[in-house]
Design a protein around this motif. Structure first.
Motif, PDB file in Angstrom:
ATOM      1  N   TYR A 190      76.907  48.662  69.538  1.00 30.35           N
ATOM      2  CA  TYR A 190      77.313  47.310  69.908  1.00 30.35           C
ATOM      3  C   TYR A 190      78.825  47.201  70.084  1.00 30.35           C
ATOM      4  CZ  TYR A 190      72.490  46.187  68.768  1.00 30.35           C
ATOM      5  OH  TYR A 190      71.113  46.155  68.735  1.00 30.35           O
ATOM      6  N   LEU A 193      79.648  48.499  73.578  1.00 30.10           N
ATOM      7  CA  LEU A 193      79.350  47.500  74.606  1.00 30.10           C
ATOM      8  C   LEU A 193      80.378  46.373  74.600  1.00 30.10           C
ATOM      9  CD1 LEU A 193      75.461  47.257  74.192  1.00 30.10           C
ATOM     10  CD2 LEU A 193      76.755  48.584  75.882  1.00 30.10           C
ATOM     11  N   ASP A 197      82.899  45.448  77.751  1.00 26.75           N
ATOM     12  CA  ASP A 197      82.922  44.104  78.329  1.00 26.75           C
ATOM     13  C   ASP A 197      84.300  43.460  78.203  1.00 26.75           C
ATOM     14  OD1 ASP A 197      80.274  44.436  78.935  1.00 26.75           O
ATOM     15  OD2 ASP A 197      79.514  43.197  77.300  1.00 26.75           O
ATOM     16  N   GLU A 225      67.138  45.031  70.959  1.00 26.49           N
ATOM     17  CA  GLU A 225      68.296  44.403  71.615  1.00 26.49           C
ATOM     18  C   GLU A 225      69.090  45.432  72.422  1.00 26.49           C
ATOM     19  OE1 GLU A 225      72.345  41.861  70.490  1.00 26.49           O
ATOM     20  OE2 GLU A 225      70.900  42.378  68.914  1.00 26.49           O
ATOM     21  N   GLN A 228      67.364  46.306  75.690  1.00 30.60           N
ATOM     22  CA  GLN A 228      67.588  45.304  76.733  1.00 30.60           C
ATOM     23  C   GLN A 228      68.995  45.384  77.316  1.00 30.60           C
ATOM     24  OE1 GLN A 228      65.126  43.608  78.130  1.00 30.60           O
ATOM     25  NE2 GLN A 228      63.822  44.755  76.688  1.00 30.60           N
ATOM     26  N   GLU A 229      69.977  45.754  76.503  1.00 28.90           N
ATOM     27  CA  GLU A 229      71.347  45.907  77.009  1.00 28.90           C
ATOM     28  C   GLU A 229      71.437  47.081  77.978  1.00 28.90           C
ATOM     29  OE1 GLU A 229      74.223  44.294  76.903  1.00 28.90           O
ATOM     30  OE2 GLU A 229      73.277  42.630  75.846  1.00 28.90           O
ATOM     31  N   ARG A 232      69.819  45.962  81.152  1.00 37.24           N
ATOM     32  CA  ARG A 232      70.663  44.978  81.853  1.00 37.24           C
ATOM     33  C   ARG A 232      71.822  45.651  82.577  1.00 37.24           C
ATOM     34  NH1 ARG A 232      75.052  41.701  80.949  1.00 37.24           N
ATOM     35  NH2 ARG A 232      75.481  42.513  78.867  1.00 37.24           N
ATOM     36  N   ARG A 233      72.293  46.754  82.042  1.00 34.98           N
ATOM     37  CA  ARG A 233      73.439  47.459  82.609  1.00 34.98           C
ATOM     38  C   ARG A 233      73.011  48.582  83.560  1.00 34.98           C
ATOM     39  NH1 ARG A 233      78.009  46.337  78.896  1.00 34.98           N
ATOM     40  NH2 ARG A 233      77.211  44.799  77.425  1.00 34.98           N
TER      41      ARG A 233
END
Length: 337
Positions: A190, A193, A197, A225, A228-229, A232-233
Motif C-alpha cells: 500500500y 501504491l 500516486d 483490496e 482490485q488495485e 485497476r492499474r
C-alpha cells in the motif's frame, strides 16, 4: 461451449528460479527435468513461449555478487546453442509466440541483488544498470523477499516502505520496469501504491507469482483490496503453483484460485507465475511435497490446468490466462517511448 486443445496454446509464465538453480546447485544442468520443474525440456514440452527468469538473492552480505552470477548466467543461456532465446523488445516478443524455442526475459526478485544493506544507494543503482546491461531488459523488480531490507518489509513482516524504497520507485519512473508485489508486506504494497500516486510515477504494478487470500489464507497471497488495485492499474497477477500458497490439502485448489480471479474482475489480469525452483535440499519435511502431482513440472502443469478449466471457461478466457493478458501487458509497457 467452444472447444479448444489447450496443449497448443502458447504459454507466458512470469516467474521461475532456473538461474538460482544453475548458479547455486552443484552439478546443476539446464536439462535435468528430475531436479527442477522449469528445466528446458519441460519448458519446450509445455509450450512455454516466454519464461521470466528471476534473479533472486537473500538479503545478506554478498547479495550483489550472488545476483551478479545469475545475470551472467542469463547472458550465457541467451548466447548458448540451446532452446532459449532472449526476448527484449516487441519484435522479439511477437516472434517468441510462434517460434520453436522458448523466449526468456529477466526480472529481479529482491532489490538486495543490486544494493547491499550498507552500501551507498547510488552504487546500488550503478549495479542495477550493470545487471540490465547483462540481460538487456528487466521486466520487473521486487523490492523485498520474505524479510525486511533497506527498501521495506517483506511478506513475513508488517513493515512498510523506507526512504530508500521511495527513492527506488523514483528511479524506476518511466523506465518500463514493473514493481512486483508478490513478496511485499501488505503495508509495503500500500505504501508503494501511495508513493506512485502521490508522485505521479509511471510504474506498472504486478504480482508475478501470488494467489488470492480470499481463497487460501496465506501471507504470500493477495488481499482482496490489493487484487482490485492491481486490476485497476492494468497490472498482472501470476498464479503460483506451490501447494502451500494454494491449499495444503486440496489438489484442485489451483482451479479455485483461477476461477476466483475470473469471477472477481481479474479476467484481464490473470496469468501464470508457476514459481518452479530447486527443492531437493529442503530439510523441513512439513513443506514437502512442494507441488501437487499434476503441477510438478512445466511439461504437464499448464496443459493439465487448461484441460481442467475448459468446461468452465470459454476459449477467449483460456487464451487470456495462457498468454494474452501477459502479452498485452508487455506490449503496453514496452511500446512506450
Amino acid at each position: 461451449m467452444n472447444t479448444i486443445i489447450p496443449a497448443t496454446l502458447p504459454i507466458i509464465d512470469l516467474h521461475c528460479d532456473l538461474l538460482v538453480y544453475l548458479t547455486d546447485v552443484p552439478g546443476a544442468e539446464q536439462n535435468k527435468v528430475e531436479e527442477i520443474g522449469c528445466a528446458l525440456p519441460s519448458l519446450m514440452q509445455g509450450n512455454i513461449k516466454l519464461q521470466v527468469m528471476a534473479i533472486y538473492c537473500p538479503t545478506k552480505a554478498g547479495s550483489t555478487n550472488y545476483a551478479k552470477k545469475q545475470s551472467e548466467a542469463f547472458k550465457l543461456l541467451a548466447e548458448a546453442d540451446n532452446s532459449l532465446t532472449a526476448v527484449t523488445d516487441l519484435e522479439g516478443l511477437q516472434q517468441a509466440l510462434t517460434a520453436e524455442t522458448t523466449g526468456m526475459v529477466a526480472a529481479i526478485e529482491n532489490a538486495s541483488g543490486f544494493c547491499e544493506e550498507n552500501e551507498p544507494l547510488e552504487d546500488g543503482f550503478k549495479k542495477l544498470e550493470k545487471i540490465i546491461e547483462d540481460v538487456d531488459r528487466v521486466l520487473y523488480i521486487s523490492m523485498t523477499h520474505a524479510l525486511a531490507n533497506r527498501f521495506g518489509g517483506g511478506n513475513a513482516t508488517t513493515q512498510g516502505i523506507t526512504r530508500d524504497g521511495k527513492m527506488l520507485l523514483d528511479y524506476m519512473h518511466g523506465r518500463h520496469i514493473a514493481i512486483d508485489m508478490s513478496h511485499t508486506s501488505d503495508a509495503l504494497a500500500y505504501d508503494i501504491l501511495e508513493h506512485i500516486d502521490k508522485e505521479k510515477l509511471d510504474i506498472p504494478v504486478i504480482a508475478s507469482h501470488s494467489n488470492f487470500r480470499q481463497v487460501w489464507e496465506h501471507e504470500r497471497n493477495l488481499p482482496a483490496e490489493l487484487v482490485q488495485e492491481i486490476i485497476r492499474r492494468d497490472g498482472l497477477i501470476g498464479i503460483n503453483f506451490l501447494r502451500s500458497f494454494l491449499n495444503n490439502d486440496a489438489p484442485d485448489a489451483i482451479l479455485e484460485h483461477i476461477k476466483y480471479g475470473f469471477a472477481h474482475g481479474a479476467e484481464n489480469a490473470i496469468c501464470f507465475g508457476a514459481d518452479y525452483f530447486y527443492t531437493a535440499d529442503e530439510k523441513d519435511a512439513s513443506r514437502l511435497p512442494f507441488y501437487f502431482p499434476d503441477l510438478v513440472h512445466a511439461g504437464i502443469s499448464y496443459t493439465y490446468i487448461l484441460n481442467r478449466l475448459k468446461e468452465e471457461l470459454n476459449t477467449a478466457q483460456l487464451q487470456q490466462l495462457a498468454y494474452k493478458n501477459a502479452h498485452r501487458f508487455l506490449e503496453r509497457i514496452w511500446s512506450k517511448p
